[in-house]
Structures are given as structure tokens and as C-alpha cells.
Design a protein around this motif. Structure first.
Motif, short mmCIF file in Angstrom:
data_model
loop_
_atom_site.label_atom_id
_atom_site.label_comp_id
_atom_site.label_asym_id
_atom_site.label_seq_id
_atom_site.Cartn_x
_atom_site.Cartn_y
_atom_site.Cartn_z
N SER A 37 -44.95 124.95 51.80
CA SER A 37 -46.08 124.04 51.93
C SER A 37 -47.18 124.41 50.95
O SER A 37 -47.29 125.55 50.50
CB SER A 37 -46.62 124.07 53.36
N ASN A 39 -51.49 123.51 50.49
CA ASN A 39 -52.68 122.94 51.12
C ASN A 39 -53.61 122.43 50.04
O ASN A 39 -53.72 123.04 48.98
CB ASN A 39 -53.41 124.00 51.96
N GLN A 85 -52.19 119.48 54.29
CA GLN A 85 -50.98 120.23 53.97
C GLN A 85 -49.83 119.26 53.72
O GLN A 85 -49.69 118.26 54.42
CB GLN A 85 -50.63 121.17 55.12
N PHE A 87 -45.47 119.35 51.96
CA PHE A 87 -44.34 120.21 51.65
C PHE A 87 -43.75 119.86 50.29
O PHE A 87 -43.63 118.68 49.95
CB PHE A 87 -43.26 120.08 52.72
#
Length: 146
Positions: A37, A39, A85, A87
Motif C-alpha cells: 500500500s 498513502n 491509502q 494498493f
């Protein structure tokens, strides 16, 4: 906020990831999808968060992220860190962060794979990060200064 599309997308991603992580094969190895992930923190020049708090000018529920093939990506709102967030997806090296109709930021990644520490498979991770074509520090938190 719990009925928002972003919350539903986040819940779907978490349930899917949990399902993958719980599924085990015969050799006792977790056969799960191990996603990396990133952010996103959006601030002004003085460091005021533009997504959360009194200085917010963007609604985090309206921010979307699209992959280079125009697929909408799940976005998780992380109020504890005041970030969004998402991925990294295998073989997707560019994402558009749509803050508003007129403000779109482009994130680019150099990708590699490594053996997952949690699963039998591989994990995609970034070895380099670009914001609007300019190389930036390759960290888990990407700061966009507006």
C-alpha cells in the motif's frame, strides 16, 4: 460516511484480502495476495492538510484513483494518519489521483517483485516513485504539495 462508496470499496478490499490470507493450501503455506500500500498526504506549502481538518479544501470521499488502464482503484480513508491509502497492482506503473474535476496528479512507479514474507507468492513493491513526472522520495507516504 460509513455508507459512502469509498467505505464500501475499502470494506470489499479488506474482506477479499482476508479471504485470500485465510485460504491455505496442502503444504500449510498461506496462498494469499500480499499487496503493497501507499498513502497519499495532500498539504499546502505551509504543511496544512488539505484533505482533513480545518484547512481541508478537498473532500477525501470524493478523491478517486485510476490506474493507467482507467480502472477505478479502491481508496481507503485513513483518518488516523489523515491520508488516503491505495494498493499497488502488479504491472500497473501509473495512477491518476483525481482531487477534483480540474486537479489531477499523476503518480508513476518503478516496480519489482520479491518473495512475500506472509504468503507463498510474490509481492509487488516500488523501487522508485514519480509525481507528475518528477522523481520523488520512494516512501510509503507520498506527499503532494498544492
Amino acid at each position: 460516511m460509513k455508507n459512502s462508496p469509498n467505505f464500501k470499496n475499502a470494506l470489499f478490499v479488506l474482506v477479499t484480502l482476508t479471504s485470500f490470507c485465510i485460504a491455505c493450501n496442502d503444504d500449510g503455506c498461506d496462498d494469499c495476495l500480499d499487496l503493497t500500500s501507499k498513502n497519499i498526504l495532500v498539504v499546502n506549502a505551509s504543511g496544512t492538510n488539505l484533505l482533513f481538518g480545518d484547512g481541508a479544501i478537498y473532500n477525501p470521499e470524493n478523491v478517486s484513483i485510476r490506474s493507467s488502464n482507467e480502472e477505478l482503484q479502491p481508496v481507503l480513508i485513513d483518518e488516523s494518519t489523515s491520508t488516503l491509502q491505495f494498493f499497488l497492482i502488479e504491472d500497473v506503473m501509473e495512477y491518476s489521483v483525481v482531487l477534483s474535476e480540474s486537479e489531477i496528479e499523476t503518480l508513476g512507479f518503478e516496480l519489482a517483485e520479491r518473495k512475500s514474507e506472509r504468503c507463498c507468492g510474490m509481492q509487488t513493491f516500488s523501487t522508485g516513485t514519480r509525481l507528475n513526472g518528477n522523481e520523488i522520495e520512494n516512501t510509503d507516504v507520498i506527499t503532494i504539495i498544492k
